[in-house]
Motif scaffolding. Structure first.
Motif, PDB file in Angstrom:
ATOM      1  N   PRO A 158       0.798  -1.229   0.000  1.00 16.81           N
ATOM      2  CA  PRO A 158       0.000   0.000   0.000  1.00 16.81           C
ATOM      3  C   PRO A 158       0.829   1.276   0.000  1.00 16.81           C
ATOM      4  O   PRO A 158       0.312   2.344  -0.332  1.00 16.81           O
ATOM      5  CB  PRO A 158      -0.835  -0.115   1.285  1.00 16.81           C
ATOM      6  CG  PRO A 158      -0.118  -1.101   2.141  1.00 16.81           C
ATOM      7  CD  PRO A 158       0.567  -2.039   1.203  1.00 16.81           C
ATOM      8  N   ALA A 159       2.123   1.190   0.347  1.00 16.90           N
ATOM      9  CA  ALA A 159       2.974   2.380   0.403  1.00 16.90           C
ATOM     10  C   ALA A 159       3.593   2.649  -0.977  1.00 16.90           C
ATOM     11  O   ALA A 159       4.407   1.863  -1.457  1.00 16.90           O
ATOM     12  CB  ALA A 159       4.071   2.201   1.447  1.00 16.90           C
ATOM     13  N   GLU A 160       3.221   3.741  -1.588  1.00 18.16           N
ATOM     14  CA  GLU A 160       3.754   4.107  -2.903  1.00 18.16           C
ATOM     15  C   GLU A 160       5.266   4.228  -2.886  1.00 18.16           C
ATOM     16  O   GLU A 160       5.945   3.849  -3.847  1.00 18.16           O
ATOM     17  CB  GLU A 160       3.133   5.437  -3.352  1.00 18.16           C
ATOM     18  CG  GLU A 160       3.626   5.941  -4.702  1.00 18.16           C
ATOM     19  CD  GLU A 160       3.140   5.101  -5.873  1.00 18.16           C
ATOM     20  OE1 GLU A 160       3.884   4.992  -6.873  1.00 18.16           O
ATOM     21  OE2 GLU A 160       2.026   4.547  -5.797  1.00 18.16           O
ATOM     22  N   SER A 161       5.834   4.739  -1.784  1.00 17.83           N
ATOM     23  CA  SER A 161       7.286   4.918  -1.700  1.00 17.83           C
ATOM     24  C   SER A 161       8.014   3.589  -1.810  1.00 17.83           C
ATOM     25  O   SER A 161       9.096   3.503  -2.417  1.00 17.83           O
ATOM     26  CB  SER A 161       7.660   5.606  -0.381  1.00 17.83           C
ATOM     27  OG  SER A 161       7.203   4.846   0.731  1.00 17.83           O
ATOM     28  N   ARG A 162       7.450   2.525  -1.255  1.00 19.90           N
ATOM     29  CA  ARG A 162       8.059   1.201  -1.350  1.00 19.90           C
ATOM     30  C   ARG A 162       7.908   0.633  -2.752  1.00 19.90           C
ATOM     31  O   ARG A 162       8.838   0.016  -3.282  1.00 19.90           O
ATOM     32  CB  ARG A 162       7.428   0.263  -0.333  1.00 19.90           C
ATOM     33  CG  ARG A 162       7.762   0.572   1.108  1.00 19.90           C
ATOM     34  CD  ARG A 162       7.098  -0.436   2.009  1.00 19.90           C
ATOM     35  NE  ARG A 162       7.630  -0.387   3.363  1.00 19.90           N
ATOM     36  CZ  ARG A 162       7.373  -1.290   4.291  1.00 19.90           C
ATOM     37  NH1 ARG A 162       6.582  -2.320   4.002  1.00 19.90           N
ATOM     38  NH2 ARG A 162       7.881  -1.194   5.497  1.00 19.90           N
ATOM     39  N   VAL A 163       6.742   0.815  -3.329  1.00 24.60           N
ATOM     40  CA  VAL A 163       6.496   0.299  -4.679  1.00 24.60           C
ATOM     41  C   VAL A 163       7.468   0.925  -5.666  1.00 24.60           C
ATOM     42  O   VAL A 163       7.990   0.251  -6.571  1.00 24.60           O
ATOM     43  CB  VAL A 163       5.033   0.568  -5.095  1.00 24.60           C
ATOM     44  CG1 VAL A 163       4.811   0.213  -6.557  1.00 24.60           C
ATOM     45  CG2 VAL A 163       4.075  -0.218  -4.203  1.00 24.60           C
TER      46      VAL A 163
ATOM     47  N   ASP B   8      20.995  -5.325  -6.986  1.00 23.15           N
ATOM     48  CA  ASP B   8      21.435  -3.978  -6.612  1.00 23.15           C
ATOM     49  C   ASP B   8      20.707  -3.550  -5.344  1.00 23.15           C
ATOM     50  O   ASP B   8      19.483  -3.421  -5.342  1.00 23.15           O
ATOM     51  CB  ASP B   8      21.152  -2.995  -7.747  1.00 23.15           C
ATOM     52  CG  ASP B   8      21.739  -1.615  -7.497  1.00 23.15           C
ATOM     53  OD1 ASP B   8      22.500  -1.454  -6.520  1.00 23.15           O
ATOM     54  OD2 ASP B   8      21.431  -0.697  -8.274  1.00 23.15           O
ATOM     55  N   VAL B   9      21.459  -3.356  -4.268  1.00 22.87           N
ATOM     56  CA  VAL B   9      20.849  -2.914  -3.012  1.00 22.87           C
ATOM     57  C   VAL B   9      21.158  -1.456  -2.693  1.00 22.87           C
ATOM     58  O   VAL B   9      20.596  -0.897  -1.745  1.00 22.87           O
ATOM     59  CB  VAL B   9      21.303  -3.808  -1.835  1.00 22.87           C
ATOM     60  CG1 VAL B   9      20.766  -5.225  -1.996  1.00 22.87           C
ATOM     61  CG2 VAL B   9      22.823  -3.823  -1.692  1.00 22.87           C
ATOM     62  N   LYS B  10      22.036  -0.832  -3.473  1.00 22.70           N
ATOM     63  CA  LYS B  10      22.415   0.554  -3.167  1.00 22.70           C
ATOM     64  C   LYS B  10      21.218   1.497  -3.109  1.00 22.70           C
ATOM     65  O   LYS B  10      21.123   2.326  -2.192  1.00 22.70           O
ATOM     66  CB  LYS B  10      23.444   1.045  -4.192  1.00 22.70           C
ATOM     67  CG  LYS B  10      24.806   0.374  -4.067  1.00 22.70           C
ATOM     68  CD  LYS B  10      25.767   0.899  -5.134  1.00 22.70           C
ATOM     69  CE  LYS B  10      27.117   0.213  -5.030  1.00 22.70           C
ATOM     70  NZ  LYS B  10      28.064   0.660  -6.095  1.00 22.70           N
ATOM     71  N   PRO B  11      20.253   1.413  -4.064  1.00 28.06           N
ATOM     72  CA  PRO B  11      19.109   2.335  -3.982  1.00 28.06           C
ATOM     73  C   PRO B  11      18.193   2.083  -2.791  1.00 28.06           C
ATOM     74  O   PRO B  11      17.335   2.915  -2.493  1.00 28.06           O
ATOM     75  CB  PRO B  11      18.356   2.069  -5.298  1.00 28.06           C
ATOM     76  CG  PRO B  11      19.321   1.372  -6.195  1.00 28.06           C
ATOM     77  CD  PRO B  11      20.201   0.588  -5.282  1.00 28.06           C
ATOM     78  N   LEU B  12      18.368   0.947  -2.130  1.00 24.82           N
ATOM     79  CA  LEU B  12      17.492   0.587  -1.024  1.00 24.82           C
ATOM     80  C   LEU B  12      17.950   1.173   0.312  1.00 24.82           C
ATOM     81  O   LEU B  12      17.220   1.104   1.307  1.00 24.82           O
ATOM     82  CB  LEU B  12      17.394  -0.939  -0.900  1.00 24.82           C
ATOM     83  CG  LEU B  12      16.869  -1.681  -2.132  1.00 24.82           C
ATOM     84  CD1 LEU B  12      16.821  -3.181  -1.865  1.00 24.82           C
ATOM     85  CD2 LEU B  12      15.495  -1.170  -2.553  1.00 24.82           C
ATOM     86  N   VAL B  13      19.156   1.743   0.366  1.00 23.00           N
ATOM     87  CA  VAL B  13      19.639   2.385   1.595  1.00 23.00           C
ATOM     88  C   VAL B  13      19.112   3.812   1.625  1.00 23.00           C
ATOM     89  O   VAL B  13      19.450   4.630   0.778  1.00 23.00           O
ATOM     90  CB  VAL B  13      21.172   2.366   1.664  1.00 23.00           C
ATOM     91  CG1 VAL B  13      21.644   3.126   2.908  1.00 23.00           C
ATOM     92  CG2 VAL B  13      21.699   0.929   1.693  1.00 23.00           C
ATOM     93  N   THR B  14      18.259   4.103   2.607  1.00 20.66           N
ATOM     94  CA  THR B  14      17.604   5.416   2.657  1.00 20.66           C
ATOM     95  C   THR B  14      18.058   6.289   3.821  1.00 20.66           C
ATOM     96  O   THR B  14      17.894   7.511   3.766  1.00 20.66           O
ATOM     97  CB  THR B  14      16.081   5.238   2.749  1.00 20.66           C
ATOM     98  OG1 THR B  14      15.755   4.470   3.919  1.00 20.66           O
ATOM     99  CG2 THR B  14      15.540   4.535   1.511  1.00 20.66           C
TER     100      THR B  14
ATOM    101  N   ALA C 162      11.027   4.748   5.231  1.00 21.04           N
ATOM    102  CA  ALA C 162      12.417   4.283   5.270  1.00 21.04           C
ATOM    103  C   ALA C 162      12.514   2.882   4.706  1.00 21.04           C
ATOM    104  O   ALA C 162      11.546   2.120   4.686  1.00 21.04           O
ATOM    105  CB  ALA C 162      12.942   4.302   6.702  1.00 21.04           C
ATOM    106  N   MET C 163      13.703   2.515   4.235  1.00 23.51           N
ATOM    107  CA  MET C 163      13.960   1.159   3.771  1.00 23.51           C
ATOM    108  C   MET C 163      15.220   0.665   4.494  1.00 23.51           C
ATOM    109  O   MET C 163      15.151   0.183   5.608  1.00 23.51           O
ATOM    110  CB  MET C 163      14.110   1.127   2.249  1.00 23.51           C
ATOM    111  CG  MET C 163      14.234  -0.278   1.669  1.00 23.51           C
ATOM    112  SD  MET C 163      12.825  -1.370   1.966  1.00 23.51           S
ATOM    113  CE  MET C 163      11.531  -0.531   1.071  1.00 23.51           C
ATOM    114  N   GLY C 164      16.384   0.789   3.870  1.00 20.87           N
ATOM    115  CA  GLY C 164      17.606   0.364   4.526  1.00 20.87           C
ATOM    116  C   GLY C 164      18.086   1.440   5.483  1.00 20.87           C
ATOM    117  O   GLY C 164      18.503   2.518   5.060  1.00 20.87           O
TER     118      GLY C 164
END
Length: 355
Positions: free
Chosen positions: A194-199, A313-319, A341-343
């Motif tokens: 449901p969170a657009e930021s995660r999608v 690729d995990v770099k974009p996941l560090v917030t 937040a993500m990572g």
């Protein structure tokens, strides 16, 4: 050349007495209370131990927030594991400071991944550490533990080429599961949260349907796009007790639902109305397992290989980056606005530099 240890970590490990060290630790002293403590531990090494200085550690947002909230059904894995004061964390990249006399695969200065709580200095069994290649940064290596958990989940589904798959919950685990699925040859992936930021953190690639909605509302759209066939496999990665019943509605007859999110309140969880009539399989998997010949060192090596090949690729996941001294603020952010937040990483190299 890397700077000397005292420049990277502030004071070199403080010795209060022979073979003793002082370390800053993050602790959940009780439910919903995060504190910073300083503890002294015996730094004498056993033959197969290594002494480490933390570089960075990552908050496992789902698991650690559940541990912080402390709401568990009796008799669950959660209720037996979480006892306060509780030391959270199990995703750490550190520098090796010393090695035991029997250690051969590591030396001083190596960077290693360790399943350690959030702490400044610590000892670990060398056999439990993973050496990071020079090309892998600490911010990438800190994902190794979650990469193994999610790899187990994907393996548990025993996917066939061309299957259509759904992922419910696009937090840390859901993001990695989606990347593994894309590598595994599935035909289509429905990434649901449901969170657009995660999608939006899911790669916009052919075959990936990004759906900013809850799983219940996704049913109609998936039914339309699959022409009523529904999905072969659905991963429930939320740990939310209400989601399992929604997930079982999204799979076709003889479909599989993989539970990678372990609810702390199974008394509130229902399977759904058509599990038996549609012959739906519900498959659990736990992070501590090995699966069909794949052991943890092999899975860690595979993840590192995918990173080096740029296939994951995990770099974009560090917030977010925090100092360990800001731990109460970091967890407060996650408690009140987890979807922002993500990572979330603790940078232990900042200690001694704040003043």
């Amino acid at each position: 050349m890397m700077p000397p240890l005292h420049l990277r970590y502030g004071k070199r490990f403080p010795i209060k007495e022979a073979m003793s060290m002082e370390a800053i630790r993050i602790v959940f002293s009780e439910k919903m209370k995060v504190e910073i403590s300083t503890e002294v531990f015996d730094a004498a090494l056993g033959e197969n131990e290594i002494l480490c200085a933390a570089i960075c550690s990552m908050i496992s947002t789902g698991t650690e927030l559940q541990c912080l909230r402390g709401v568990f059904d009796a008799g669950t894995n959660w209720s037996s594991w979480v006892q306060y004061p509780f030391h959270p964390g199990y995703s750490m990249v550190a520098e090796v400071l010393e090695v035991g006399t029997g250690v051969r695969k590591f030396q001083k200065g190596d960077r290693v991944f360790i399943e350690s709580p959030h702490t400044q200095y610590f000892k670990a069994v060398a056999d439990h550490a993973v050496l990071l290649p020079n090309e892998v940064s600490p911010e990438q290596g800190v994902w190794i533990n979650l990469s193994k958990t999610t790899q187990l989940g994907v393996r548990r589904a025993e996917l066939s080429l061309g299957e259509t798959v759904g992922v419910i919950g696009l937090g840390l685990l859901g993001q990695l599961v989606t990347q593994y699925l894309y590598l595994s040859g599935v035909k289509e992936i429905y990434a649901i949260d449901p969170a657009e930021s995660r999608v939006q953190l899911v790669a916009d690639k052919p075959g990936i349907h990004r759906m900013a909605m809850d799983a219940g509302k996704a049913h109609a759209q998936i039914a339309e796009q699959t022409k009523g066939q529904m999905l072969d496999v659905v991963f429930d990665i939320t740990g939310h007790p209400a989601v399992l019943a929604q997930a079982t509605q999204l799979v076709k007859p003889l479909g599989r639902v993989v539970l990678l999110g372990d609810t702390a309140t199974p008394s509130m969880q229902e399977m759904g109305r058509n599990v038996v009539s549609n012959s739906v399989s519900i498959l659990g998997i736990h992070a501590g397992m090995n699966f069909k010949g794949w052991h943890h060192p092999d899975m860690a090596d595979l993840f590192l290989t995918y990173l080096l090949q740029s296939r994951m690729d995990v770099k974009p996941l560090v917030t977010h980056h925090f100092s360990p001294l800001e731990a109460p603020q970091a967890y407060d952010l996650l408690v009140h606005n987890r979807s922002s937040a993500m990572g979330v990483l603790f940078d232990w190299t900042t200690l001694g530099k704040e003043s």
